[in-house]
Design an enzyme around this catalytic site. Structure first.
Site, mmCIF file in Angstrom:
data_model
loop_
_atom_site.group_PDB
_atom_site.id
_atom_site.type_symbol
_atom_site.label_atom_id
_atom_site.label_comp_id
_atom_site.label_asym_id
_atom_site.label_seq_id
_atom_site.Cartn_x
_atom_site.Cartn_y
_atom_site.Cartn_z
ATOM 1 N N ILE A 12 0.845 -1.208 0.000
ATOM 2 C CA ILE A 12 0.000 0.000 0.000
ATOM 3 C C ILE A 12 0.878 1.255 0.000
ATOM 4 C CG2 ILE A 12 -1.946 1.172 1.076
ATOM 5 C CD1 ILE A 12 -2.612 -1.480 2.493
ATOM 6 N N ASP A 33 12.035 3.054 4.471
ATOM 7 C CA ASP A 33 11.634 1.644 4.522
ATOM 8 C C ASP A 33 12.846 0.795 4.914
ATOM 9 O OD1 ASP A 33 9.062 -0.015 3.014
ATOM 10 O OD2 ASP A 33 10.867 -1.152 3.536
ATOM 11 N N ALA A 83 5.001 -1.665 8.784
ATOM 12 C CA ALA A 83 4.497 -2.656 9.738
ATOM 13 C C ALA A 83 4.837 -4.045 9.243
ATOM 14 C CB ALA A 83 2.973 -2.527 9.862
ATOM 15 N N THR A 125 -5.983 -0.678 10.631
ATOM 16 C CA THR A 125 -6.713 -1.752 9.952
ATOM 17 C C THR A 125 -8.052 -2.039 10.627
ATOM 18 O OG1 THR A 125 -6.652 -4.147 9.577
ATOM 19 C CG2 THR A 125 -5.275 -3.346 11.337
ATOM 20 N N ASP A 126 -8.988 -2.557 9.847
ATOM 21 C CA ASP A 126 -10.279 -2.953 10.447
ATOM 22 C C ASP A 126 -10.111 -4.142 11.402
ATOM 23 O OD1 ASP A 126 -9.782 -4.931 8.540
ATOM 24 O OD2 ASP A 126 -11.735 -4.763 7.546
ATOM 25 N N GLU A 127 -8.951 -4.828 11.310
ATOM 26 C CA GLU A 127 -8.759 -6.007 12.176
ATOM 27 C C GLU A 127 -8.695 -5.639 13.653
ATOM 28 O OE1 GLU A 127 -6.099 -9.075 10.978
ATOM 29 O OE2 GLU A 127 -6.574 -8.825 8.863
ATOM 30 N N TYR A 153 -0.935 -9.975 15.183
ATOM 31 C CA TYR A 153 -0.850 -8.828 14.265
ATOM 32 C C TYR A 153 -1.849 -7.740 14.672
ATOM 33 C CZ TYR A 153 -2.214 -6.013 10.232
ATOM 34 O OH TYR A 153 -2.566 -4.951 9.417
ATOM 35 N N SER A 154 -3.122 -8.116 14.806
ATOM 36 C CA SER A 154 -4.131 -7.075 15.074
ATOM 37 C C SER A 154 -3.955 -6.486 16.470
ATOM 38 C CB SER A 154 -5.546 -7.612 14.859
ATOM 39 O OG SER A 154 -5.786 -8.750 15.629
ATOM 40 N N LYS A 157 -1.322 -3.867 16.123
ATOM 41 C CA LYS A 157 -1.855 -2.686 15.431
ATOM 42 C C LYS A 157 -2.769 -1.893 16.377
ATOM 43 C CE LYS A 157 -1.501 -1.568 11.629
ATOM 44 N NZ LYS A 157 -0.497 -0.672 10.988
HETATM 45 P P1 NAD Z 1 3.491 -4.760 3.404
HETATM 46 O O1 NAD Z 1 3.885 -5.884 4.286
HETATM 47 O O2 NAD Z 1 3.271 -4.996 1.951
HETATM 48 O O3 NAD Z 1 4.555 -3.579 3.525
HETATM 49 C C1 NAD Z 1 5.123 -3.200 4.733
HETATM 50 C C2 NAD Z 1 6.348 -2.358 4.418
HETATM 51 O O4 NAD Z 1 6.910 -1.913 5.673
HETATM 52 C C3 NAD Z 1 7.458 -3.122 3.693
HETATM 53 O O5 NAD Z 1 7.977 -2.340 2.641
HETATM 54 C C4 NAD Z 1 8.522 -3.337 4.765
HETATM 55 O O6 NAD Z 1 9.837 -3.387 4.257
HETATM 56 C C5 NAD Z 1 8.310 -2.121 5.640
HETATM 57 N N1 NAD Z 1 8.766 -2.332 7.020
HETATM 58 C C6 NAD Z 1 8.534 -3.404 7.810
HETATM 59 N N2 NAD Z 1 9.141 -3.247 8.991
HETATM 60 C C7 NAD Z 1 9.754 -2.034 8.963
HETATM 61 C C8 NAD Z 1 10.511 -1.304 9.896
HETATM 62 N N3 NAD Z 1 10.792 -1.802 11.103
HETATM 63 N N4 NAD Z 1 10.976 -0.089 9.544
HETATM 64 C C9 NAD Z 1 10.724 0.421 8.307
HETATM 65 N N5 NAD Z 1 10.010 -0.239 7.380
HETATM 66 C C10 NAD Z 1 9.520 -1.454 7.704
HETATM 67 O O7 NAD Z 1 2.172 -4.161 4.073
HETATM 68 P P2 NAD Z 1 0.883 -3.491 3.409
HETATM 69 O O8 NAD Z 1 -0.092 -4.546 3.103
HETATM 70 O O9 NAD Z 1 1.309 -2.549 2.371
HETATM 71 O O10 NAD Z 1 0.328 -2.685 4.671
HETATM 72 C C11 NAD Z 1 0.792 -1.379 4.942
HETATM 73 C C12 NAD Z 1 0.094 -0.837 6.169
HETATM 74 O O11 NAD Z 1 -1.312 -0.822 5.953
HETATM 75 C C13 NAD Z 1 0.319 -1.679 7.420
HETATM 76 O O12 NAD Z 1 0.464 -0.800 8.508
HETATM 77 C C14 NAD Z 1 -0.958 -2.494 7.554
HETATM 78 O O13 NAD Z 1 -1.214 -2.790 8.897
HETATM 79 C C15 NAD Z 1 -1.980 -1.541 6.996
HETATM 80 N N6 NAD Z 1 -3.169 -2.140 6.373
HETATM 81 C C16 NAD Z 1 -3.030 -3.116 5.414
HETATM 82 C C17 NAD Z 1 -4.165 -3.608 4.777
HETATM 83 C C18 NAD Z 1 -4.062 -4.651 3.695
HETATM 84 O O14 NAD Z 1 -5.085 -5.194 3.261
HETATM 85 N N7 NAD Z 1 -2.878 -5.001 3.196
HETATM 86 C C19 NAD Z 1 -5.430 -3.134 5.135
HETATM 87 C C20 NAD Z 1 -5.520 -2.152 6.140
HETATM 88 C C21 NAD Z 1 -4.391 -1.665 6.727
HETATM 89 O O1 DAU Z 2 -8.505 -6.394 6.914
HETATM 90 C C1 DAU Z 2 -7.280 -5.765 6.712
HETATM 91 C C2 DAU Z 2 -6.164 -6.763 6.776
HETATM 92 O O2 DAU Z 2 -6.213 -7.534 5.578
HETATM 93 C C3 DAU Z 2 -4.797 -6.109 6.926
HETATM 94 O O3 DAU Z 2 -4.751 -5.430 8.161
HETATM 95 C C4 DAU Z 2 -3.668 -7.155 6.842
HETATM 96 O O4 DAU Z 2 -2.417 -6.511 6.878
HETATM 97 C C5 DAU Z 2 -3.824 -7.906 5.537
HETATM 98 O O5 DAU Z 2 -2.837 -8.911 5.442
HETATM 99 C C6 DAU Z 2 -5.217 -8.515 5.418
HETATM 100 O O6 DAU Z 2 -5.385 -9.568 6.406
HETATM 101 P P1 DAU Z 2 -6.152 -10.936 6.084
HETATM 102 O O7 DAU Z 2 -5.713 -11.952 7.050
HETATM 103 O O8 DAU Z 2 -7.609 -10.700 5.945
HETATM 104 O O9 DAU Z 2 -5.568 -11.214 4.599
HETATM 105 P P2 DAU Z 2 -5.023 -12.545 3.889
HETATM 106 O O10 DAU Z 2 -4.821 -12.203 2.447
HETATM 107 O O11 DAU Z 2 -3.901 -13.144 4.632
HETATM 108 O O12 DAU Z 2 -6.255 -13.522 3.992
HETATM 109 C C7 DAU Z 2 -7.536 -13.177 3.471
HETATM 110 C C8 DAU Z 2 -8.502 -14.306 3.807
HETATM 111 O O13 DAU Z 2 -8.142 -15.461 3.038
HETATM 112 C C9 DAU Z 2 -8.436 -14.755 5.255
HETATM 113 O O14 DAU Z 2 -9.738 -15.118 5.675
HETATM 114 C C10 DAU Z 2 -7.535 -15.979 5.240
HETATM 115 C C11 DAU Z 2 -7.804 -16.576 3.888
HETATM 116 N N1 DAU Z 2 -6.675 -17.267 3.229
HETATM 117 C C12 DAU Z 2 -5.483 -16.604 3.144
HETATM 118 C C13 DAU Z 2 -4.391 -17.178 2.519
HETATM 119 C C14 DAU Z 2 -3.089 -16.454 2.447
HETATM 120 C C15 DAU Z 2 -6.841 -18.520 2.655
HETATM 121 O O15 DAU Z 2 -7.934 -19.110 2.723
HETATM 122 N N2 DAU Z 2 -5.760 -19.096 2.041
HETATM 123 C C16 DAU Z 2 -4.549 -18.486 1.939
HETATM 124 O O16 DAU Z 2 -3.611 -19.070 1.376
#
Ligand code: NAD
Ligand code: DAU
Length: 339
Positions: A12, A33, A83, A125-127, A153-154, A157
């Site tokens: 993101i 990063d 994160a 995050t919504d988590e 994780y959650s 956060k």
């Molecule tokens: P990601 O894992 O793809 O990216 C995380 C980035 O943070 C990476 O580039 C990593 O190198 C960097 N990082 C990790 N530890 C670090 C540290 N100690 N110092 C500096 N950089 C560091 O994650 P994402 O999916 O892009 O999520 C980004 C943010 O959004 C997170 O805070 C996550 O909780 C939040 N978020 C994610 C989702 C989702 O669906 N992916 C949804 C809601 C919120």
């Molecule tokens: O809701 C926001 C969150 O969404 C963010 O805060 C997290 O950083 C992000 O990783 C994501 O968390 P989820 O656990 O929801 O995402 P994930 O893609 O890991 O899994 C999505 C759903 O799919 C979950 O119910 C678990 C399931 N799953 C996941 C994987 C990786 C499977 O069934 N099989 C899989 O291999």
């Protein structure tokens, strides 16, 4: 304006950095990063030579480094994406989640207070709200829903969110927090469900579905998350929380079947595997506050965002093939094959 974006080499953050560098050529964007397994500078190729963009490698939990960086750069705005983000990894090894997500956040908060940052934005995050039951489709997470976390994780956060709120109340730091639902889109690391399905299906590999596949996630295209954060840092009320989501609830099985169909791959690739420990049942965001107060509107629905995302993975094979051919292969084997 000088904007320090942390975690900008991730999914993101990488999309956000590109969006901001292109949209605001008059602003300076600094991308900090640590380049963990999830950080990838290939994501920033399109902006790396732009005059308003700079990359700095470093750890948000390294106090001395962070204080030096703030002393030197004096950012006006901090947007903290950095994160550990993967729930499954947090179940295997929670400690790094405390270090990065909690200690990293408090380190950034301390520096923001010390150097008079004008806006500190925490990407949450919504988590943090826990989950909703499957048989109550009338229920949604609002900003008033109590924090009730399930995974390491959650929990980390949520702890970070509480520190952000404490720094606003105690030290008067101008903070905002956004809590977004599941993102998908370009540059998504293939350990997460949607890019995992796309990359594995394209290679005719099995798709692991946890438990029964009935768990529901509320999907938002990453572009719409970026526009929401941009609006919040510019117009959001200090001290407030904003939920971000576009009402795109799908069961995991629906998601898998939709992607397989779009790729013309058979459902026989679906393999049911052991459920995730503590697996949240349903997430569903009520984004009314963001829509009414700041006029935010998502551009994508799931039905338009998924084909766009699939096309991106087809057009950018090199980006994800480099990832899945490396260390990630061992992770996948440990997670699914050896168990
Ligand atoms: P990601 O894992 O793809 O990216 C995380 C980035 O943070 C990476 O580039 C990593 O190198 C960097 N990082 C990790 N530890 C670090 C540290 N100690 N110092 C500096 N950089 C560091 O994650 P994402 O999916 O892009 O999520 C980004 C943010 O959004 C997170 O805070 C996550 O909780 C939040 N978020 C994610 C989702 C989702 O669906 N992916 C949804 C809601 C919120
Ligand atoms: O809701 C926001 C969150 O969404 C963010 O805060 C997290 O950083 C992000 O990783 C994501 O968390 P989820 O656990 O929801 O995402 P994930 O893609 O890991 O899994 C999505 C759903 O799919 C979950 O119910 C678990 C399931 N799953 C996941 C994987 C990786 C499977 O069934 N099989 C899989 O291999």
């Amino acid at each position: 304006m000088k904007i320090l974006v942390t975690g900008g080499a991730g999914f993101i953050g990488g999309n956000f950095v590109q969006y901001m560098v292109n949209k605001y050529p008059e602003d300076q964007i600094i991308n900090l990063d640590a380049l963990t397994y999830a950080g990838n500078l290939e994501t920033l190729k399109s902006v790396e030579d732009k005059p308003n963009y700079k990359f700095v490698k470093g750890d948000i939990a390294d106090r001395e480094f962070i204080m030096d960086l703030f002393e030197k750069e004096r950012p006006d705005v901090v947007v903290n994406f950095a994160a550990e983000s993967h729930v499954d990894r947090s179940i295997e090894d929670p400690e790094i989640f405390v270090k990065t997500n909690v200690l990293g956040t408090t380190t950034l908060l301390d520096a923001s207070v010390k150097y008079g940052v004008k806006r500190y934005h925490q990407v949450s995050t919504d988590e943090v709200y826990g989950d909703l039951p499957l048989d109550r489709p009338d229920l949604f997470f609002t900003e008033k829903t109590p924090l009730h976390t399930s995974s390491p994780y959650s929990s980390a956060k949520a702890a970070a969110d509480l520190f952000v709120q404490a720094y606003h109340r105690t030290y008067g730091l101008p903070t905002t927090i956004s809590r977004c639902s599941n993102n998908y889109g370009p540059y998504h690391f293939p350990e997460k469900l949607i890019p995992l399905i796309i990359s594995r299906a394209l290679n005719d590999e099995t798709i692991p579905v946890y438990g029964t596949g009935e768990n529901v996630r509320d999907w938002l295209h990453v572009h719409d998350h970026c526009t929401a954060i941009d609006l919040i840092i510019r117009n959001g009320k200090v001290g407030e929380v904003y939920n971000v989501g576009g009402h795109n609830e799908r069961t995991n099985l629906e998601v898998v079947k939709t992607v397989l169909k779009a790729l013309d791959k058979p459902e026989s690739l679906i393999t049911y595997v052991t459920d995730r420990k503590g697996h949240d049942m349903r997430y569903a965001i009520d984004p009314t506050k963001l829509e009414r107060e700041l006029g935010w509107e998502p551009e994508y629905t799931f039905d338009t965002g998924i084909p766009q995302t699939i096309q991106w993975y087809l057009d950018n094979k090199e980006w994800w093939e480099n990832i899945i051919s490396g260390e990630y292969q061992n992770y996948f084997k440990e997670m699914y094959v050896d168990k």
